[in-house]
Each structure stands twice: as C-alpha cells, then as structure tokens.
Scaffold this motif. Sequence first.
Motif, PDB file in Angstrom:
ATOM      1  N   GLY A  43      -8.048   0.812  -3.914  1.00 42.44           N
ATOM      2  CA  GLY A  43      -8.679  -0.995  -4.658  1.00 42.44           C
ATOM      3  C   GLY A  43      -8.026  -1.981  -4.354  1.00 42.44           C
ATOM      4  O   GLY A  43      -7.485  -2.867  -4.840  1.00 42.44           O
ATOM      5  N   SER A  44      -6.119  -1.525  -3.942  1.00 40.71           N
ATOM      6  CA  SER A  44      -5.783  -2.982  -3.265  1.00 40.71           C
ATOM      7  C   SER A  44      -5.768  -4.258  -2.440  1.00 40.71           C
ATOM      8  O   SER A  44      -6.609  -3.613  -1.167  1.00 40.71           O
ATOM      9  CB  SER A  44      -4.178  -2.344  -2.646  1.00 40.71           C
ATOM     10  N   GLU A  45      -5.842  -4.744  -2.387  1.00 40.89           N
ATOM     11  CA  GLU A  45      -5.782  -6.370  -1.231  1.00 40.89           C
ATOM     12  C   GLU A  45      -4.535  -5.777  -0.099  1.00 40.89           C
ATOM     13  O   GLU A  45      -3.351  -5.267  -0.299  1.00 40.89           O
ATOM     14  CB  GLU A  45      -5.631  -7.229  -2.030  1.00 40.89           C
ATOM     15  N   ILE A  46      -5.637  -5.747   0.832  1.00 40.09           N
ATOM     16  CA  ILE A  46      -4.898  -5.261   2.518  1.00 40.09           C
ATOM     17  C   ILE A  46      -4.425  -7.123   2.103  1.00 40.09           C
ATOM     18  O   ILE A  46      -5.296  -7.544   3.065  1.00 40.09           O
ATOM     19  CB  ILE A  46      -5.798  -4.854   3.056  1.00 40.09           C
ATOM     20  N   PHE A  47      -3.383  -7.318   3.034  1.00 43.41           N
ATOM     21  CA  PHE A  47      -2.922  -8.743   3.356  1.00 43.41           C
ATOM     22  C   PHE A  47      -2.161  -7.959   4.795  1.00 43.41           C
ATOM     23  O   PHE A  47      -0.883  -7.260   4.849  1.00 43.41           O
ATOM     24  CB  PHE A  47      -1.852  -9.209   3.520  1.00 43.41           C
ATOM     25  N   ILE A  48      -2.723  -8.074   6.369  1.00 44.94           N
ATOM     26  CA  ILE A  48      -2.041  -7.744   7.417  1.00 44.94           C
ATOM     27  C   ILE A  48      -1.594  -9.052   7.983  1.00 44.94           C
ATOM     28  O   ILE A  48      -1.904 -10.437   8.323  1.00 44.94           O
ATOM     29  CB  ILE A  48      -3.239  -8.086   8.411  1.00 44.94           C
TER      30      ILE A  48
END
Length: 291
Positions: A43-48
């Motif tokens: 459920g973590s937001e992913i920032f690439i």
Amino acid sequence: MILVTGATGGIGRRVVRLLRQQQQPVRSFVRLTSHYSELEHRGSEIFIGDLRREQDIEKACRGAKYIISAHGSGNDALSLDYRANIELIDQAKVQGVEHFVFISVLGADRGYEDAPVFKAKRAVERYLQSSGLDYTILRPAGLASNLLPLAERFRETGLYLLIGDPKNRTSIVSTDDLARIVVDSLTVADARNQILPVGGAEILLREDIPRIFSRIFNKEPIVINVPLFAIDSLRGALGLFNSSAQTSLGTFRTLLANEFFCTSEETANLERIFNFQLETLENFLRRYLEI
C-alpha cells in the motif's frame, strides 16, 4: 505523508513494512530498475526517480510531513551520501517537514580522511543540525542482515574470510531493530534532535562471528585470516587503472581497520529511549536462517 528514500534497501524496506503495518501513508522513493512490487502491494505510494536529480527530489518531497533518509551510495558517496541528502534537507525546509530522520554511520565523527562515505555522512549531519528542522540522526554499527550471505556460504562450505585484526570489537545491530528505531524516532520525544549511536545487544570480537555461525550450523569453522596489508596492496594496484574503485576501497579499509561498537551505557540509553530490548546477532541469524 512519510517519504522514505532507499525504500528497497535492507533498512528502507523494513521501515516501509513497519509504517504500513501502522497504516501510515508512505511514499517510497525507488529506482525504475529496483524491485518495489512488495512495497506497492503493502500500500505504499511509489515514486520512481533518481536521487542524483534535484527535480526528482523536489517532486518526491511535495506534501511530505516526515522524511526518512535510508539510502546508501554504492560507489557514489559525493552524489548520494552528500548532495542528495543536502537537497532532501533543503526541500524538507521548503515543505515544512516536521521531522527528518537521517541514517548516518557509527564513527562518522572520527575524521576518517580516507573514507568518502564517513566524510559525506558527517557533513550532512552538520548541515541537518544547523537547518532548523527537528531531526534524529542515527549512527548504526554493522547491520546483521549484511551477514546473511556470509552465513549461507558458511553453511555450504564451513569457510569464513576474516580480514584484519580478529580482536577488533563490533556491536552488530539487528536490521529489524534499526528499522523499529527509525520509525519510532518520528514520535518518541527523547529521540528528537539527538544523535544516537545504534549497536546490538552485545559487544563482539570479529572472531566471534564464525563461532556464532559454528553454533548455528553445528559445523567447525575454517577461518581464513587475511592481513590488512592485502587490502592496501589491492588499493594500490587498482589506483593504476580505476581511481573510483580505489576511493571506494578507502571506506572498506576504514571499516576493516577500526573498531565500531556501542558502549554498554549507549546501548542501555537506546533501550531506555525506545523501550525495548535489542536483539542479539545469533537470534537474528537463527530467525532468518530458520534454525
């Protein structure tokens, strides 16, 4: 929102897990080539992005209430250990971040001139202290998770390569304990605006590690003790062909040549602040090796 850099690393991944278990909103800063599916599943937001790019750091920090800097540097201490953290601190000030947790290294304050990572970490510590932000700076000793590949090799061969003085002391910290301390630093009052050395439950000699492996696997260790001058010879040879590798070996040599342990008083203080008992290295290894 809690921004975690180095979220797919040994520390960062555990930090994200704990935060999501607490139902905290997390933004994981990851590289495109990293394995981040577990973090996304939790459920973590992913920032690439790339921590070498200021614009990526600026975007990742938008709306962050807390920042946890848990990334390493590999062979690029200047860009990742230093510049990226300086930019994270600057963006934290812009965003009005309430607390910044920085994972440094035990011994960062000793002035090791031949160790780029130590120099970079210490410069960031000073910058963070003068930033006006609320912070916690954690200086861990060696991580127990780094010994798992060595333990697996020992399981197969009984061999243990020990470079340098076997009598050098260390206090290897459970990586799970460190992650818990990182997360709790966001809310524990006594951790605010502190620099805290983080070691394990016991002070070990480096020669104790193969003995622990021996007990775990019930196998007599074959210890190969390589003198430190072998690393010096390798550094000299590499300097003729690869200056960056030679520089990186400076940090490696510093780790091998010196003692990195927390005193019993420092350990007791850490357990008091965070209100739990630190795990021994042997217990950590047995859990992960399922023995």
